[in-house]
Design an enzyme around this catalytic site. Structure first.
Site, PDB file in Angstrom:
ATOM      1  N   ASP A  99      -1.068  -1.650  -2.620  1.00 17.28           N
ATOM      2  CA  ASP A  99      -1.839  -2.830  -1.794  1.00 17.28           C
ATOM      3  C   ASP A  99      -1.084  -4.211  -2.169  1.00 17.28           C
ATOM      4  O   ASP A  99      -0.141  -4.131  -3.124  1.00 17.28           O
ATOM      5  CB  ASP A  99      -3.154  -3.092  -2.656  1.00 17.28           C
ATOM      6  CG  ASP A  99      -4.409  -2.171  -2.176  1.00 17.28           C
ATOM      7  OD1 ASP A  99      -3.932  -1.251  -1.499  1.00 17.28           O
ATOM      8  OD2 ASP A  99      -5.313  -2.415  -2.593  1.00 17.28           O
ATOM      9  N   HIS A 150      -5.405  -5.784   4.566  1.00 18.61           N
ATOM     10  CA  HIS A 150      -5.992  -6.085   2.992  1.00 18.61           C
ATOM     11  C   HIS A 150      -6.233  -7.611   3.289  1.00 18.61           C
ATOM     12  O   HIS A 150      -6.026  -8.238   2.052  1.00 18.61           O
ATOM     13  CB  HIS A 150      -4.901  -5.806   2.102  1.00 18.61           C
ATOM     14  CG  HIS A 150      -5.209  -5.628   0.825  1.00 18.61           C
ATOM     15  ND1 HIS A 150      -6.704  -5.272   0.648  1.00 18.61           N
ATOM     16  CD2 HIS A 150      -4.826  -5.968  -0.435  1.00 18.61           C
ATOM     17  CE1 HIS A 150      -6.858  -5.074  -0.952  1.00 18.61           C
ATOM     18  NE2 HIS A 150      -5.851  -5.607  -1.519  1.00 18.61           N
ATOM     19  N   HIS A 154      -5.709 -12.536   0.321  1.00 22.46           N
ATOM     20  CA  HIS A 154      -6.399 -11.639  -0.672  1.00 22.46           C
ATOM     21  C   HIS A 154      -7.609 -12.531  -1.493  1.00 22.46           C
ATOM     22  O   HIS A 154      -7.553 -12.501  -2.711  1.00 22.46           O
ATOM     23  CB  HIS A 154      -5.250 -11.524  -1.756  1.00 22.46           C
ATOM     24  CG  HIS A 154      -5.571 -10.353  -2.504  1.00 22.46           C
ATOM     25  ND1 HIS A 154      -6.418 -10.319  -3.840  1.00 22.46           N
ATOM     26  CD2 HIS A 154      -5.228  -8.876  -2.464  1.00 22.46           C
ATOM     27  CE1 HIS A 154      -6.510  -9.072  -4.440  1.00 22.46           C
ATOM     28  NE2 HIS A 154      -5.779  -8.401  -3.671  1.00 22.46           N
ATOM     29  N   HIS A 244      -0.235  -0.714  -6.410  1.00 21.04           N
ATOM     30  CA  HIS A 244       0.405  -2.023  -6.024  1.00 21.04           C
ATOM     31  C   HIS A 244       1.825  -2.055  -5.716  1.00 21.04           C
ATOM     32  O   HIS A 244       2.588  -1.757  -6.899  1.00 21.04           O
ATOM     33  CB  HIS A 244      -0.311  -3.197  -6.959  1.00 21.04           C
ATOM     34  CG  HIS A 244      -1.494  -3.198  -6.925  1.00 21.04           C
ATOM     35  ND1 HIS A 244      -2.435  -2.296  -7.807  1.00 21.04           N
ATOM     36  CD2 HIS A 244      -2.622  -4.068  -6.324  1.00 21.04           C
ATOM     37  CE1 HIS A 244      -3.653  -2.588  -7.667  1.00 21.04           C
ATOM     38  NE2 HIS A 244      -3.666  -3.642  -6.716  1.00 21.04           N
TER      39      HIS A 244
END
Length: 279
Positions: A99, A150, A154, A244
């Protein structure tokens, strides 16, 4: 003289093409044929078709099947009430997801490790990061990885108005399409914070919500060995692993992947990516 030779060669090619059967021509012109293995012409009578065993890498790179039964209305994505947490247990399969990127410091090193072991992963990218690093999206496309949405910045989606959520998702899908080559079919809410609006808007944009089964908590920088242990202890058929590749110092995540990826493969897991059969 040279012109006559070119014309003669062209006539020969056209004559050869005319001898192809209708089925062979149709197969050659089928949509997406350039993205799949070429369809072989039927073998001559009496000659059995040649078969060669798949290499281990080819088996690893086979995508998983889609979720659930085919939809009755083509082109519509169902609105879910909760995200998908794992993939169907189609053998010993594991999906690795990363991510917040792409980040030019860490994403290339993760891609290098995946390429070394000939496996694919999913990258849930943030639009603003993708816009600054379009070459990394192009590389993901070239190497067969799946890129998911995503959001753009964020944010915590559950605190935003519906139109702002749509903008976050839609802008990211636009930049992914521009640099990756197609719009994302999967999305993941930042912080794992989902609500009705995120599911509805994701479905409207043609995306399925995918969460995770194993959280490495690598964003807390717990140490490489701890991250490795969480993946190895949590490994099971169908799990989705969350790591990540951006959002902070991800050097531990990079080093951990180099350790747990060969462990998974040596343990008989097939590290692959999900594929939606109906979009």
């Amino acid at each position: 003289m040279q012109k006559d030779q070119l014309l003669t060669r062209r006539r020969a090619l056209l004559a050869g093409a005319a001898t192809l059967g209708a089925a062979g021509i149709a197969a050659a012109l089928a949509p997406g044929a350039g993205n799949r293995g070429a369809t072989a012409s039927p073998p001559a009578a009496g000659a059995p078709p040649a078969r060669r065993p798949l290499r281990p890498s080819e088996y690893r790179l086979r995508p998983l099947t889609g979720y659930g039964p085919p939809r009755t209305t083509p082109g519509r994505t169902p609105v879910r009430e909760e995200p998908l947490l794992k993939v169907p247990d189609n053998g010993r399969t594991v999906v690795l997801t990363f991510d917040d990127g792409p980040d030019p410091r860490y994403t290339p090193r993760i891609l290098d490790t995946l390429a070394r072991y000939e496996v694919r992963a999913m990258f849930f990218v943030c639009g603003e990061m993708a816009e600054y690093n379009p070459h990394l999206l192009a590389r993901m496309a070239d190497e067969g990885h799946v890129v998911g949405n995503h959001t753009w910045t964020h944010p915590l989606l559950t605190k935003l108005r519906r139109r702002t959520i749509r903008s976050e998702m839609e802008r990211t899908s636009d930049v992914v399409e521009k640099h990756y080559g197609s719009r994302p079919e999967w999305f993941r809410a930042p912080y794992g914070a989902w609500n009705r609006a995120t599911f509805e808007l994701g479905a409207e944009l043609g995306m399925e919500p995918l969460a995770w089964t194993v959280d490495t908590l690598d964003w807390t920088e717990p140490g490489t060995r701890t991250i490795v242990g969480r993946v190895e202890d949590g490994a099971a058929p169908g799990v989705v692993v969350l790591s990540h590749d951006a959002g902070g110092d991800r050097s531990q995540s990079v080093k951990a992947l180099r350790s747990y990826l060969p462990f998974l493969l040596d343990s008989g897991y097939h590290v692959t990516v999900p594929r939606r059969e109906y979009v």
